[in-house]
Design a protein around this motif. Structure first.
Motif, PDB file in Angstrom:
ATOM      1  N   VAL A 118      23.093  -0.186 -24.569  1.00  0.00           N
ATOM      2  CA  VAL A 118      21.671   0.125 -24.680  1.00  0.00           C
ATOM      3  C   VAL A 118      20.820  -0.854 -23.866  1.00  0.00           C
ATOM      4  O   VAL A 118      19.794  -0.484 -23.295  1.00  0.00           O
ATOM      5  CB  VAL A 118      21.249   0.102 -26.170  1.00  0.00           C
ATOM      6  N   VAL A 119      21.229  -2.113 -23.784  1.00  0.00           N
ATOM      7  CA  VAL A 119      20.428  -3.138 -23.105  1.00  0.00           C
ATOM      8  C   VAL A 119      20.205  -2.801 -21.630  1.00  0.00           C
ATOM      9  O   VAL A 119      19.048  -2.761 -21.165  1.00  0.00           O
ATOM     10  CB  VAL A 119      21.061  -4.525 -23.275  1.00  0.00           C
ATOM     11  N   PRO A 120      21.260  -2.555 -20.821  1.00  0.00           N
ATOM     12  CA  PRO A 120      20.993  -2.214 -19.418  1.00  0.00           C
ATOM     13  C   PRO A 120      20.223  -0.900 -19.261  1.00  0.00           C
ATOM     14  O   PRO A 120      19.404  -0.756 -18.349  1.00  0.00           O
ATOM     15  CB  PRO A 120      22.388  -2.119 -18.790  1.00  0.00           C
ATOM     16  N   VAL A 121      20.493   0.080 -20.140  1.00  0.00           N
ATOM     17  CA  VAL A 121      19.744   1.335 -20.067  1.00  0.00           C
ATOM     18  C   VAL A 121      18.262   1.085 -20.334  1.00  0.00           C
ATOM     19  O   VAL A 121      17.372   1.617 -19.647  1.00  0.00           O
ATOM     20  CB  VAL A 121      20.314   2.374 -21.056  1.00  0.00           C
ATOM     21  N   ALA A 122      17.973   0.268 -21.356  1.00  0.00           N
ATOM     22  CA  ALA A 122      16.587  -0.067 -21.674  1.00  0.00           C
ATOM     23  C   ALA A 122      15.926  -0.808 -20.513  1.00  0.00           C
ATOM     24  O   ALA A 122      14.740  -0.594 -20.205  1.00  0.00           O
ATOM     25  CB  ALA A 122      16.527  -0.904 -22.947  1.00  0.00           C
ATOM     26  N   LEU A 123      16.659  -1.671 -19.834  1.00  0.00           N
ATOM     27  CA  LEU A 123      16.120  -2.380 -18.673  1.00  0.00           C
ATOM     28  C   LEU A 123      15.765  -1.404 -17.559  1.00  0.00           C
ATOM     29  O   LEU A 123      14.703  -1.514 -16.929  1.00  0.00           O
ATOM     30  CB  LEU A 123      17.140  -3.395 -18.160  1.00  0.00           C
ATOM     31  N   GLN A 124      16.683  -0.453 -17.316  1.00  0.00           N
ATOM     32  CA  GLN A 124      16.428   0.502 -16.233  1.00  0.00           C
ATOM     33  C   GLN A 124      15.165   1.329 -16.512  1.00  0.00           C
ATOM     34  O   GLN A 124      14.289   1.482 -15.649  1.00  0.00           O
ATOM     35  CB  GLN A 124      17.641   1.427 -16.087  1.00  0.00           C
ATOM     36  N   VAL A 125      15.043   1.812 -17.751  1.00  0.00           N
ATOM     37  CA  VAL A 125      13.877   2.621 -18.103  1.00  0.00           C
ATOM     38  C   VAL A 125      12.602   1.774 -18.055  1.00  0.00           C
ATOM     39  O   VAL A 125      11.547   2.229 -17.588  1.00  0.00           O
ATOM     40  CB  VAL A 125      14.076   3.246 -19.493  1.00  0.00           C
ATOM     41  N   VAL A 174       1.681  -1.102 -14.479  1.00  0.00           N
ATOM     42  CA  VAL A 174       2.422  -1.464 -15.697  1.00  0.00           C
ATOM     43  C   VAL A 174       1.955  -0.610 -16.869  1.00  0.00           C
ATOM     44  O   VAL A 174       0.748  -0.414 -17.087  1.00  0.00           O
ATOM     45  CB  VAL A 174       2.224  -2.959 -16.024  1.00  0.00           C
ATOM     46  N   GLN A 175       2.978  -0.098 -17.650  1.00  0.00           N
ATOM     47  CA  GLN A 175       2.703   0.744 -18.815  1.00  0.00           C
ATOM     48  C   GLN A 175       3.169   0.008 -20.091  1.00  0.00           C
ATOM     49  O   GLN A 175       4.307   0.144 -20.541  1.00  0.00           O
ATOM     50  CB  GLN A 175       3.441   2.074 -18.696  1.00  0.00           C
ATOM     51  N   PRO A 176       2.283  -0.802 -20.716  1.00  0.00           N
ATOM     52  CA  PRO A 176       2.699  -1.610 -21.880  1.00  0.00           C
ATOM     53  C   PRO A 176       3.242  -0.768 -23.035  1.00  0.00           C
ATOM     54  O   PRO A 176       4.198  -1.159 -23.691  1.00  0.00           O
ATOM     55  CB  PRO A 176       1.413  -2.331 -22.294  1.00  0.00           C
ATOM     56  N   ASP A 177       2.620   0.387 -23.301  1.00  0.00           N
ATOM     57  CA  ASP A 177       3.081   1.190 -24.423  1.00  0.00           C
ATOM     58  C   ASP A 177       4.504   1.690 -24.214  1.00  0.00           C
ATOM     59  O   ASP A 177       5.315   1.764 -25.149  1.00  0.00           O
ATOM     60  CB  ASP A 177       2.144   2.367 -24.659  1.00  0.00           C
ATOM     61  N   VAL A 178       4.827   2.046 -22.949  1.00  0.00           N
ATOM     62  CA  VAL A 178       6.187   2.486 -22.637  1.00  0.00           C
ATOM     63  C   VAL A 178       7.170   1.336 -22.841  1.00  0.00           C
ATOM     64  O   VAL A 178       8.262   1.517 -23.428  1.00  0.00           O
ATOM     65  CB  VAL A 178       6.265   3.028 -21.199  1.00  0.00           C
ATOM     66  N   ILE A 179       6.795   0.168 -22.370  1.00  0.00           N
ATOM     67  CA  ILE A 179       7.672  -1.009 -22.488  1.00  0.00           C
ATOM     68  C   ILE A 179       7.938  -1.321 -23.962  1.00  0.00           C
ATOM     69  O   ILE A 179       9.088  -1.534 -24.379  1.00  0.00           O
ATOM     70  CB  ILE A 179       7.035  -2.220 -21.778  1.00  0.00           C
ATOM     71  N   ILE A 180       6.866  -1.317 -24.772  1.00  0.00           N
ATOM     72  CA  ILE A 180       7.020  -1.637 -26.197  1.00  0.00           C
ATOM     73  C   ILE A 180       7.880  -0.593 -26.901  1.00  0.00           C
ATOM     74  O   ILE A 180       8.756  -0.910 -27.717  1.00  0.00           O
ATOM     75  CB  ILE A 180       5.627  -1.730 -26.860  1.00  0.00           C
ATOM     76  N   ARG A 181       7.645   0.677 -26.588  1.00  0.00           N
ATOM     77  CA  ARG A 181       8.391   1.762 -27.231  1.00  0.00           C
ATOM     78  C   ARG A 181       9.892   1.643 -26.966  1.00  0.00           C
ATOM     79  O   ARG A 181      10.711   1.738 -27.894  1.00  0.00           O
ATOM     80  CB  ARG A 181       7.864   3.119 -26.757  1.00  0.00           C
ATOM     81  N   TYR A 182      10.231   1.401 -25.706  1.00  0.00           N
ATOM     82  CA  TYR A 182      11.657   1.307 -25.369  1.00  0.00           C
ATOM     83  C   TYR A 182      12.291   0.017 -25.912  1.00  0.00           C
ATOM     84  O   TYR A 182      13.470   0.003 -26.292  1.00  0.00           O
ATOM     85  CB  TYR A 182      11.855   1.413 -23.863  1.00  0.00           C
ATOM     86  N   CYS A 183      11.518  -1.046 -25.932  1.00  0.00           N
ATOM     87  CA  CYS A 183      12.050  -2.308 -26.492  1.00  0.00           C
ATOM     88  C   CYS A 183      12.329  -2.166 -27.979  1.00  0.00           C
ATOM     89  O   CYS A 183      13.362  -2.624 -28.480  1.00  0.00           O
ATOM     90  CB  CYS A 183      11.064  -3.446 -26.243  1.00  0.00           C
ATOM     91  N   LEU A 184      11.405  -1.526 -28.713  1.00  0.00           N
ATOM     92  CA  LEU A 184      11.620  -1.310 -30.154  1.00  0.00           C
ATOM     93  C   LEU A 184      12.820  -0.402 -30.407  1.00  0.00           C
ATOM     94  O   LEU A 184      13.609  -0.632 -31.345  1.00  0.00           O
ATOM     95  CB  LEU A 184      10.361  -0.712 -30.782  1.00  0.00           C
ATOM     96  N   ALA A 185      12.957   0.612 -29.571  1.00  0.00           N
ATOM     97  CA  ALA A 185      14.106   1.512 -29.712  1.00  0.00           C
ATOM     98  C   ALA A 185      15.413   0.752 -29.480  1.00  0.00           C
ATOM     99  O   ALA A 185      16.400   0.950 -30.196  1.00  0.00           O
ATOM    100  CB  ALA A 185      13.980   2.683 -28.745  1.00  0.00           C
ATOM    101  N   ALA A 186      15.394  -0.133 -28.463  1.00  0.00           N
ATOM    102  CA  ALA A 186      16.601  -0.927 -28.180  1.00  0.00           C
ATOM    103  C   ALA A 186      16.937  -1.845 -29.335  1.00  0.00           C
ATOM    104  O   ALA A 186      18.111  -2.006 -29.731  1.00  0.00           O
ATOM    105  CB  ALA A 186      16.402  -1.738 -26.898  1.00  0.00           C
ATOM    106  N   VAL A 187      15.894  -2.473 -29.942  1.00  0.00           N
ATOM    107  CA  VAL A 187      16.127  -3.363 -31.088  1.00  0.00           C
ATOM    108  C   VAL A 187      16.723  -2.587 -32.260  1.00  0.00           C
ATOM    109  O   VAL A 187      17.648  -3.052 -32.935  1.00  0.00           O
ATOM    110  CB  VAL A 187      14.805  -4.048 -31.506  1.00  0.00           C
ATOM    111  N   ALA A 188      16.219  -1.383 -32.510  1.00  0.00           N
ATOM    112  CA  ALA A 188      16.735  -0.569 -33.617  1.00  0.00           C
ATOM    113  C   ALA A 188      18.202  -0.210 -33.398  1.00  0.00           C
ATOM    114  O   ALA A 188      19.027  -0.276 -34.318  1.00  0.00           O
ATOM    115  CB  ALA A 188      15.890   0.697 -33.764  1.00  0.00           C
ATOM    116  N   VAL A 189      18.526   0.173 -32.158  1.00  0.00           N
ATOM    117  CA  VAL A 189      19.924   0.521 -31.851  1.00  0.00           C
ATOM    118  C   VAL A 189      20.819  -0.701 -32.002  1.00  0.00           C
ATOM    119  O   VAL A 189      21.934  -0.623 -32.549  1.00  0.00           O
ATOM    120  CB  VAL A 189      20.026   1.108 -30.435  1.00  0.00           C
ATOM    121  N   LEU A 190      20.340  -1.854 -31.515  1.00  0.00           N
ATOM    122  CA  LEU A 190      21.137  -3.082 -31.623  1.00  0.00           C
ATOM    123  C   LEU A 190      21.350  -3.476 -33.082  1.00  0.00           C
ATOM    124  O   LEU A 190      22.433  -3.960 -33.452  1.00  0.00           O
ATOM    125  CB  LEU A 190      20.446  -4.226 -30.870  1.00  0.00           C
TER     126      LEU A 190
END
Length: 615
Positions: free
Chosen positions: A47-54, A66-82
């Motif tokens: 999930v980590v490299p995929v989240a980085l790519q997105v 820069v799209q802060p909301d997109v960054i936050i959304r994907y980071c939170l999703a990555a944390v949940a998966v981890l």
């Protein structure tokens, strides 16, 4: 137990692992769930490299900025998966540890039980330290691998598959470069695997040698001090330690070189992919985010390959240990309990016990090569011992008389011929029936690290204190028992070392008396006691042997003089039999033995008389 070895090849190692897993079904139980948890745990890493790519392509490097909301959304999703992956990893580890410890505990017990199914002859032909190491150190190496290497193997296999799949989605060209670069490492690992297998087989063998030397030195500490051979003993132990160090160091150097080779291949793969990625990026075939993600994916791809070198190192140690354990289990249980057979064996027929040897021949296994037999120590022995008779077995040292007793009590089985008790073949008699009705008291009988009462209860678990005291009284040993500081509760120490040699024999005789056997085999059990105690014991043994069959290995021919019949052995053959007075009256081995023994008994008396006259 060192004769059968599988070829040291990848196939041989794989066969060893397969057989090991078959012997431990607990390792396979629930394996599907464990693998599913492993895949979930591994997915968190991808999930980590995929989240980085997105994040790069949709949150940082977008035409709109820069799209802060997109960054936050994907980071939170990555944390949940981890977080979910971490929970799955916990349960995976827990399941693996539980399965491993359960399986290997059962394997340890099974190996120990099988060692006890091997004859005393096999034990005599094998180093004690080597046998102990099979149940302890060798199983420990398997446990360490299964709990560490096994977990890594499962996790990294899943990581390798997922990383490859995601890499191929991003760029099949970069994926092909990485695979082609890493492929030669497989051949390198195979080459190392063959040599590591040899190296770690030697390491496990050296562990057994070291345990033997150390245990003998600890057990023989009194003798070592008495003869002042501490330096010589230390040199012997140091030699085994040094040989273990050299074997371990040689295996360690191979492991270090193998791990370094994995690092080299990983660096080459990373550099090649980066170079090609830049070229593809300038042509618009990969985005910046995909290239960054791909670098992380290469790390996830190469990591399992690098870890595989460490896992392979641990696997070779485990395989060597597993091979040694299997070597024990593959040794035929030549004195296994007939109760475990399909027919269930049989009991000794009731009534006073009679014994018959029919053409019995026996040869001991060769020391260090227990699958091979040395020269015969008993040859064509055929003899019948009448029920309720007292028989003395005599002969020079090495004549076969002690072997005769071992075969009669089934501490070993004949290499040829049959032994019968009341007509029943000894090899068909269930152990519970045999041990209930036949008891042997060897000259160096072992006491266990408990009290005198505890050792007596080994013969009868329900023995009360009053019954134990009565047994000592009937043997004429009550005064000796009462003189001890704690009586029946006196601790005897490890192997009975808190007692003198003679006192240990007194306890051993009492233990045999409590067992109340129909056939009593005595390996001159009174030979180490003082003259006064010997008189008491001989009188007690007279009552003990009355009404039952008794066979005594006679080192003192006074025992033979009181026997109903004497069996005379010479160079493994039964050469004479009869009553003492008849044998001593005619030329032969017995008369020569008796004359020699009588001369030894007379000499001290003559010396004492001469000293008295001189005074």
């Amino acid at each position: 137990m060192t004769g059968r070895r599988e070829p040291v090849t990848a196939a041989g190692a794989w066969n060893t692992l397969v057989r090991g897993f078959k012997l431990s079904p607990e390792l396979r139980r629930g394996l599907g769930v464990t693998l599913l948890l492993a895949m979930i745990a591994t997915g968190g890493k991808v999930v980590v490299p995929v989240a980085l790519q997105v994040t790069f392509d949709r949150g940082l490097l977008t035409p709109a900025g820069v799209q802060p909301d997109v960054i936050i959304r994907y980071c939170l999703a990555a944390v949940a998966v981890l977080a979910g992956a971490a929970v799955a990893g916990y349960f995976m580890n827990r399941r693996l540890v539980e399965a491993t410890e359960t399986a290997l505990s059962n394997l340890r017990v099974r190996t120990f039980r099988h060692i006890h199914d091997l004859s005393q002859a096999h034990h005599d032909a094998e180093h004690r330290g080597s046998l102990v190491s099979r149940v302890t150190a060798d199983v420990d190496t398997i446990s360490r691998f299964m709990q560490w290497g096994g977990i890594l193997l499962v996790v990294n296999l899943g990581q390798l598959v997922l990383a490859t799949a995601v890499m191929a989605v991003y760029s099949w060209q970069l994926t092909l470069v990485v695979v082609v670069t890493i492929a030669p490492l497989v051949a390198v690992l195979r080459w190392f695997q063959q040599r590591l297998s040899v190296a770690y087989d030697l390491v496990r063998a050296r562990v057994g040698d070291m345990l033997t030397a150390v245990s003998e030195s600890v057990m023989g500490a009194a003798v070592i001090r008495a003869y002042g051979i501490e330096d010589r003993t230390n040199r012997r132990v140091r030699t085994t330690v040094d040989r273990y160090f050299e074997a371990q160091y040689r295996a360690g150097r191979l492991s270090a070189f193998m791990f370094s080779s994995g690092e080299v291949f990983a660096a080459v793969a990373l550099a090649a992919a980066l170079a090609l990625g830049v070229v593809l990026g300038t042509g618009g075939q990969v985005t910046e985010g995909q290239l960054v993600a791909f670098m992380f994916l290469i790390t996830l791809f190469v990591g399992p390959v690098q870890v595989a070198t460490e896992v392979l190192d641990q696997a070779q140690t485990a395989i060597a240990g597993w091979r040694r354990v299997l070597d024990v289990l593959d040794t035929p249980a030549d004195v296994a309990d007939p109760a475990l057979r399909a027919d269930g064996g049989r009991d000794i027929p009731p009534g006073p016990l009679g014994v018959r040897f029919e053409g019995v021949r026996f040869a001991y296994p060769v020391r260090g090569r227990p699958h091979e037999r040395g020269p015969a120590v008993l040859r064509d022995v055929s003899v019948t011992i009448a029920p309720q008779s007292r028989v003395a077995v005599v002969g020079e040292t090495g004549s076969g008389k002690s072997t005769f007793a071992k075969l009669l009590t089934r501490l070993a089985d004949p290499t040829q011929g049959t032994i019968r008790l009341n007509g029943a073949a000894l090899s068909d008699v269930r152990f519970d029936s045999l041990r209930e009705r036949v008891i042997m008291v060897p000259q160096d009988d072992v006491l266990f690290d408990t009290t005198i009462l505890g050792n007596a209860r080994l013969a009868r678990a329900d023995l009360s204190r009053e019954q134990a005291q009565l047994a000592f009284t009937e043997l004429g040993l009550r005064d000796w028992l009462d003189a001890l500081p704690e009586g029946l509760d006196t601790p005897v120490g490890e192997r009975g070392e808190h007692l003198s040699v003679g006192e240990r024999q007194l306890v051993a005789l009492a233990r045999a008396y409590v067992a109340n056997p129909d056939l009593l085999v005595l390996d001159e059990a009174t030979s180490a006691v003082d003259p006064a105690t010997e008189v008491r014991l001989q009188r007690a043994l007279e009552g003990l042997t009355r009404g039952r069959t008794a066979l005594a290995i006679a080192h003192r021919l006074s025992t033979a003089e009181a026997a109903d019949e004497v069996l005379v052995f010479d160079q493994g053959r039964l050469v004479q039999r009869g009553h003492h007075r008849d044998l001593v009256a005619r030329p032969g081995v017995y008369r020569d033995l008796h004359a020699s023994w009588s001369a030894r008994q007379t000499a001290p008396a003559q010396v004492g008389a001469q000293a008295h006259v001189a005074r």
